[in-house]
Design a protein around this motif. Structure first.
Motif, PDB file in Angstrom:
ATOM      1  N   ASP A  98      28.042  -1.384 -35.874  1.00 49.05           N
ATOM      2  CA  ASP A  98      28.661   0.445 -34.882  1.00 49.05           C
ATOM      3  C   ASP A  98      29.397   1.230 -35.290  1.00 49.05           C
ATOM      4  OD1 ASP A  98      27.457   2.105 -32.611  1.00 49.05           O
ATOM      5  OD2 ASP A  98      29.461   1.220 -31.943  1.00 49.05           O
ATOM      6  N   TYR A  99      30.547   0.145 -35.336  1.00 47.11           N
ATOM      7  CA  TYR A  99      31.487   1.377 -36.324  1.00 47.11           C
ATOM      8  C   TYR A  99      31.061   1.703 -37.510  1.00 47.11           C
ATOM      9  CZ  TYR A  99      36.119   1.901 -38.403  1.00 47.11           C
ATOM     10  OH  TYR A  99      37.133   2.434 -38.559  1.00 47.11           O
ATOM     11  N   MET A 100      31.057   0.772 -38.737  1.00 41.21           N
ATOM     12  CA  MET A 100      30.666   0.818 -39.874  1.00 41.21           C
ATOM     13  C   MET A 100      29.365   2.248 -39.907  1.00 41.21           C
ATOM     14  SD  MET A 100      33.212   0.098 -41.343  1.00 41.21           S
ATOM     15  CE  MET A 100      31.853   0.590 -43.213  1.00 41.21           C
ATOM     16  N   SER A 101      28.187   2.033 -39.088  1.00 42.99           N
ATOM     17  CA  SER A 101      27.461   2.584 -39.185  1.00 42.99           C
ATOM     18  C   SER A 101      28.015   4.003 -38.815  1.00 42.99           C
ATOM     19  CB  SER A 101      25.997   2.781 -37.890  1.00 42.99           C
ATOM     20  OG  SER A 101      26.443   2.774 -37.104  1.00 42.99           O
ATOM     21  N   ARG A 102      28.846   4.346 -37.687  1.00 41.86           N
ATOM     22  CA  ARG A 102      29.302   5.537 -37.138  1.00 41.86           C
ATOM     23  C   ARG A 102      29.747   6.036 -38.983  1.00 41.86           C
ATOM     24  NH1 ARG A 102      33.316   4.729 -33.208  1.00 41.86           N
ATOM     25  NH2 ARG A 102      32.391   2.686 -33.232  1.00 41.86           N
ATOM     26  N   LEU A 103      30.552   5.640 -39.931  1.00 46.74           N
ATOM     27  CA  LEU A 103      32.416   6.057 -40.531  1.00 46.74           C
ATOM     28  C   LEU A 103      31.313   6.354 -41.517  1.00 46.74           C
ATOM     29  CD1 LEU A 103      34.729   5.906 -40.786  1.00 46.74           C
ATOM     30  CD2 LEU A 103      34.341   3.856 -42.607  1.00 46.74           C
ATOM     31  N   LYS A 104      29.721   5.895 -41.690  1.00 45.55           N
ATOM     32  CA  LYS A 104      29.467   6.051 -42.574  1.00 45.55           C
ATOM     33  C   LYS A 104      28.568   7.644 -42.462  1.00 45.55           C
ATOM     34  CE  LYS A 104      28.647   1.616 -45.291  1.00 45.55           C
ATOM     35  NZ  LYS A 104      27.514   0.538 -45.366  1.00 45.55           N
ATOM     36  N   LYS A 105      27.703   7.244 -40.887  1.00 44.93           N
ATOM     37  CA  LYS A 105      27.635   8.584 -40.622  1.00 44.93           C
ATOM     38  C   LYS A 105      28.477  10.283 -40.553  1.00 44.93           C
ATOM     39  CE  LYS A 105      24.939  10.998 -37.150  1.00 44.93           C
ATOM     40  NZ  LYS A 105      25.260  12.696 -37.755  1.00 44.93           N
ATOM     41  N   PHE A 106      29.444   9.659 -40.175  1.00 43.38           N
ATOM     42  CA  PHE A 106      30.530  10.653 -40.576  1.00 43.38           C
ATOM     43  C   PHE A 106      30.793  11.099 -42.132  1.00 43.38           C
ATOM     44  CE2 PHE A 106      35.232  11.907 -41.562  1.00 43.38           C
ATOM     45  CZ  PHE A 106      35.537  12.803 -40.244  1.00 43.38           C
ATOM     46  N   HIS A 107      30.429  10.215 -42.972  1.00 39.46           N
ATOM     47  CA  HIS A 107      30.656  10.348 -44.027  1.00 39.46           C
ATOM     48  C   HIS A 107      29.587  10.933 -44.914  1.00 39.46           C
ATOM     49  CE1 HIS A 107      32.356   9.653 -48.703  1.00 39.46           C
ATOM     50  NE2 HIS A 107      30.760   8.609 -48.689  1.00 39.46           N
ATOM     51  N   GLU A 108      28.517  10.317 -44.871  1.00 37.22           N
ATOM     52  CA  GLU A 108      27.929  11.519 -44.992  1.00 37.22           C
ATOM     53  C   GLU A 108      27.376  12.912 -45.285  1.00 37.22           C
ATOM     54  OE1 GLU A 108      25.286  10.496 -47.357  1.00 37.22           O
ATOM     55  OE2 GLU A 108      26.014   8.697 -47.525  1.00 37.22           O
ATOM     56  N   ASP A 109      28.030  13.343 -43.720  1.00 34.03           N
ATOM     57  CA  ASP A 109      27.558  14.408 -43.125  1.00 34.03           C
ATOM     58  C   ASP A 109      28.921  15.571 -43.797  1.00 34.03           C
ATOM     59  OD1 ASP A 109      25.689  13.557 -41.618  1.00 34.03           O
ATOM     60  OD2 ASP A 109      27.203  13.813 -39.398  1.00 34.03           O
ATOM     61  N   ASN A 110      29.867  14.208 -43.827  1.00 32.36           N
ATOM     62  CA  ASN A 110      31.050  15.286 -44.652  1.00 32.36           C
ATOM     63  C   ASN A 110      31.037  15.741 -45.822  1.00 32.36           C
ATOM     64  OD1 ASN A 110      32.340  16.228 -42.407  1.00 32.36           O
ATOM     65  ND2 ASN A 110      33.697  14.034 -42.349  1.00 32.36           N
ATOM     66  N   ARG A 111      30.183  14.679 -46.422  1.00 34.35           N
ATOM     67  CA  ARG A 111      29.645  14.624 -48.281  1.00 34.35           C
ATOM     68  C   ARG A 111      28.455  15.881 -48.719  1.00 34.35           C
ATOM     69  NH1 ARG A 111      29.750  10.428 -52.327  1.00 34.35           N
ATOM     70  NH2 ARG A 111      31.716  10.921 -51.889  1.00 34.35           N
ATOM     71  N   ARG A 112      27.578  15.700 -47.219  1.00 33.70           N
ATOM     72  CA  ARG A 112      27.152  17.139 -47.618  1.00 33.70           C
ATOM     73  C   ARG A 112      26.849  18.529 -47.285  1.00 33.70           C
ATOM     74  NH1 ARG A 112      23.545  15.083 -43.436  1.00 33.70           N
ATOM     75  NH2 ARG A 112      22.744  13.178 -43.982  1.00 33.70           N
ATOM     76  N   ALA A 113      28.085  18.628 -46.672  1.00 35.79           N
ATOM     77  CA  ALA A 113      29.744  19.994 -46.227  1.00 35.79           C
ATOM     78  C   ALA A 113      29.969  20.453 -47.277  1.00 35.79           C
ATOM     79  CB  ALA A 113      29.968  20.016 -45.210  1.00 35.79           C
ATOM     80  N   ASP A 114      31.002  19.501 -48.338  1.00 34.19           N
ATOM     81  CA  ASP A 114      31.230  19.166 -49.748  1.00 34.19           C
ATOM     82  C   ASP A 114      29.924  19.999 -50.636  1.00 34.19           C
ATOM     83  OD1 ASP A 114      33.537  18.814 -48.911  1.00 34.19           O
ATOM     84  OD2 ASP A 114      33.604  16.759 -49.605  1.00 34.19           O
ATOM     85  N   ILE A 115      28.617  19.546 -50.554  1.00 30.42           N
ATOM     86  CA  ILE A 115      28.326  20.166 -51.650  1.00 30.42           C
ATOM     87  C   ILE A 115      27.464  21.292 -51.095  1.00 30.42           C
ATOM     88  CG2 ILE A 115      25.657  18.987 -52.597  1.00 30.42           C
ATOM     89  CD1 ILE A 115      26.243  16.727 -51.898  1.00 30.42           C
ATOM     90  N   GLU A 116      27.415  21.541 -50.131  1.00 27.09           N
ATOM     91  CA  GLU A 116      26.846  23.122 -49.799  1.00 27.09           C
ATOM     92  C   GLU A 116      27.949  23.683 -50.135  1.00 27.09           C
ATOM     93  OE1 GLU A 116      25.836  22.857 -45.781  1.00 27.09           O
ATOM     94  OE2 GLU A 116      23.967  21.188 -45.938  1.00 27.09           O
ATOM     95  N   ARG A 117      29.509  23.745 -49.928  1.00 29.91           N
ATOM     96  CA  ARG A 117      30.055  24.092 -50.094  1.00 29.91           C
ATOM     97  C   ARG A 117      30.431  24.754 -51.678  1.00 29.91           C
ATOM     98  NH1 ARG A 117      34.115  21.755 -47.321  1.00 29.91           N
ATOM     99  NH2 ARG A 117      33.203  20.862 -45.718  1.00 29.91           N
ATOM    100  N   ARG A 118      29.784  23.544 -52.158  1.00 26.95           N
ATOM    101  CA  ARG A 118      29.833  24.093 -53.998  1.00 26.95           C
ATOM    102  C   ARG A 118      28.586  24.952 -54.514  1.00 26.95           C
ATOM    103  NH1 ARG A 118      31.499  17.742 -54.496  1.00 26.95           N
ATOM    104  NH2 ARG A 118      33.459  17.889 -53.927  1.00 26.95           N
TER     105      ARG A 118
END
Length: 103
Positions: free
Chosen positions: A76-96
């Protein structure tokens, strides 16, 4: 291995800080800013933050595996952390991909 060339921080130093933070509260959400704050440093260019997040995830998994945490808590914890990471990585890619001009 050198992770942050702006502050000369190695992966070993980051792992040590993460483990000490997990010793305080093993279910807290650890983000790069929290790690840097614990080392009394700050992100400068922040280009290393995606690598720091990967180290946080890997170190947290190893920490809980070594301490025999229940599988349900870890998943449960790791799935939440990985989702948080994926969401923020997508935001970085979109900004670039957007134009770098502010006009």
């Amino acid at each position: 291995m050198l992770v942050c060339s702006c502050n000369y921080i190695t992966d070993r130093e980051i792992k040590d800080v993460i483990n000490s933070l997990l010793d305080e509260d093993c279910w807290q959400l650890i983000v790069p800013a929290k790690v840097y704050h614990a080392m009394q440093k700050r992100g400068r260019c922040c280009g290393c933050f995606p690598n720091v997040v990967d180290i946080i995830i890997r170190t947290t998994e190893e920490y809980h595996a070594a301490r025999h945490s229940t599988e349900a808590e870890i998943v449960d914890y790791m799935s939440r952390l990985k989702k948080f990471h994926e969401d923020n990585r997508r935001a970085d890619i979109e900004r670039r991909q957007k134009s770098h001009r502010a006009a």
